[in-house]
Design a protein around this motif. Structure first.
Motif, PDB file in Angstrom:
ATOM      1  N   ALA A  78       0.880  -1.110  -0.018  1.00 46.21           N
ATOM      2  CA  ALA A  78       0.144   0.068  -0.002  1.00 46.21           C
ATOM      3  C   ALA A  78       1.019   1.163  -0.033  1.00 46.21           C
ATOM      4  O   ALA A  78       1.983   1.380   0.370  1.00 46.21           O
ATOM      5  CB  ALA A  78      -1.007   0.003   1.198  1.00 46.21           C
ATOM      6  N   HIS A 101      -2.853  -0.466  -2.839  1.00 45.95           N
ATOM      7  CA  HIS A 101      -3.943   0.313  -1.963  1.00 45.95           C
ATOM      8  C   HIS A 101      -3.283   1.868  -1.763  1.00 45.95           C
ATOM      9  O   HIS A 101      -2.168   2.019  -1.561  1.00 45.95           O
ATOM     10  CB  HIS A 101      -4.369  -0.342  -0.776  1.00 45.95           C
ATOM     11  CG  HIS A 101      -4.547  -1.880  -1.188  1.00 45.95           C
ATOM     12  ND1 HIS A 101      -5.835  -2.095  -1.741  1.00 45.95           N
ATOM     13  CD2 HIS A 101      -4.261  -3.140  -0.454  1.00 45.95           C
ATOM     14  CE1 HIS A 101      -5.991  -3.382  -1.576  1.00 45.95           C
ATOM     15  NE2 HIS A 101      -4.959  -3.939  -0.819  1.00 45.95           N
ATOM     16  N   LEU A 341      -7.868  -2.450   5.164  1.00 43.66           N
ATOM     17  CA  LEU A 341      -6.907  -3.218   4.415  1.00 43.66           C
ATOM     18  C   LEU A 341      -6.954  -4.611   5.102  1.00 43.66           C
ATOM     19  O   LEU A 341      -7.062  -5.534   4.198  1.00 43.66           O
ATOM     20  CB  LEU A 341      -5.757  -2.400   4.580  1.00 43.66           C
ATOM     21  CG  LEU A 341      -5.480  -1.223   3.757  1.00 43.66           C
ATOM     22  CD1 LEU A 341      -3.888  -0.878   3.761  1.00 43.66           C
ATOM     23  CD2 LEU A 341      -6.184  -1.256   2.228  1.00 43.66           C
TER      24      LEU A 341
END
Length: 385
Positions: A78, A101, A341
């Motif tokens: 991410a 992400h 997440l």
């Protein structure tokens, strides 16, 4: 407790990148969480900026000057991205296309066209979780107002006021920076820089304005250029937006204000809601207090001011008698992003970070505000588009 480790890359190693690193270092402050961020890679075109991470963040394994090299790093899950607004569209789209992400800084694009490019990339990659940075609603007082709205305590809403004010730009000798230039900050000026903070809760509550009348102010016309001369300030210092908000069964005035020049204020975020059955207000200027006014017909109208305990979305080791602050709100926001997440729709608590859709709504409001200021008219917003 076994923890899900989320490996982060940071693109943009300035002030807010350092705040993320500080939040990650304080993760032991949280209780009852089974996820944790670990910053493994950083990127900044300025090598001196990334040196701070080399010196202070032991988990960093790779340092890049080209963000595309970081995106190719398989050891990154991410990204946190904090770069000037004109870079949002290209870099955010590339992050999403790389399958990473993203928690990105507001306003998610320098203008509405750039924001649409980002939204198109999100639509193409629904597997990627994308959120917008906005930490102030994680203050305990703001969380309490959120719960009161969910409980529909206010009755018929009379009016709403929300704002974010600071005063560092009151000093005319402060050198110009990128936020003062249209090429890097965009025409929105203070709205693009501060507005998502103001709109996070109203948009979360579904209070979309049907119309906007804007008063935009440019107070300091020029600033030192750092080389002995002066240059024009191109962006708006302050913005006051008078809106008419509509819900399924109500309509009410909503005043939104974003000010870089508000004498006496240092990052003051606030929200006030007046209703026929209940009213409430919270400001970070008094972070430990929340005010409310319950009302029954014919009863006494009296404001109640109570200390808000140190209790936000996620549990902490700090006792409730102590005072919550900005670093705590940053930590709570990061906990919410990492929770999503790790768990998707099964987060440990229901309050998510600001969504791309909420950021997109802010663009629609700011674009209407620019038109209102140019024409001197109240501009209608058609949310069907």
């Amino acid at each position: 407790m076994a923890r899900t480790i989320i490996r982060f890359g940071v693109i943009g190693c300035g002030l807010m990148g350092k705040e993320f690193a500080s939040a990650a270092a304080r993760w032991c402050h949280l209780t009852g969480v089974d996820f944790e961020p670990r910053i493994t890679a950083v990127c900044d075109a300025n090598e001196a900026a990334s040196q701070w991470f080399r010196d202070h963040v032991s988990s960093v394994e790779a340092v890049y000057t080209d963000y595309k090299s970081l995106l190719a790093d398989s050891a990154v899950d991410a990204i946190y991205c904090a770069v000037p607004h004109q870079l949002h569209a290209q870099i955010y789209v590339d992050i999403i296309e790389a399958g990473k992400h993203l928690l990105g800084e507001k306003p998610f694009g320098i203008d509405q066209a750039a924001n649409r490019l980002i939204q198109d990339a999100i639509d193409r990659h629904p597997e990627v979780i994308v959120r917008c940075s906005s930490e102030f609603p994680f203050f305990p007082g703001a969380q309490q107002i959120y719960r009161w709205v969910q409980e529909r305590k206010f009755g018929r809403i009379i009016e709403v006021e929300a704002g974010f004010w600071h005063s560092s730009d009151l000093d005319p000798t402060k050198p110009i920076n990128w936020k003062r230039r249209i090429a890097t900050n965009g025409e929105y000026g203070c709205m693009g820089d501060l507005g998502m903070h103001v709109l996070h809760l109203p948009m979360r509550f579904g209070w979309r304005p049907r119309s906007v009348r804007a008063l935009l102010s440019q107070i300091v016309p020029e600033r030192p250029d750092g080389q002995g001369g002066t240059v024009p300030c191109e962006t708006w210092d302050n913005a006051i937006l008078a809106c008419e908000a509509h819900t399924e069964d109500q309509q009410f005035p909503m005043l939104l204000s974003m000010k870089r020049i508000a004498p006496g204020h240092a990052n003051t975020w606030f929200i006030r809601i007046a209703g026929t059955a209940f009213s409430a207000e919270f400001t970070t200027k008094q972070p430990k207090q929340i005010a409310s006014l319950p009302y029954s017909p014919g009863g006494v109208q009296a404001w109640h001011v109570a200390d808000a305990p140190y209790k936000s979305a996620y549990g902490t080791v700090t006792g409730g008698i102590f005072e919550f602050g900005f670093p705590d709100s940053i930590l709570q926001m990061w906990a919410a992003f990492c929770d999503e997440l790790a768990h998707g729709d099964r987060m440990q608590q229901p309050f998510r970070c600001a969504t791309p859709q909420e950021a997109g709504s802010s663009h629609q409001i700011f674009t209407a505000a620019l038109e209102s200021n140019r024409t001197g008219r109240t501009i209608s917003i058609d949310w069907r588009s």
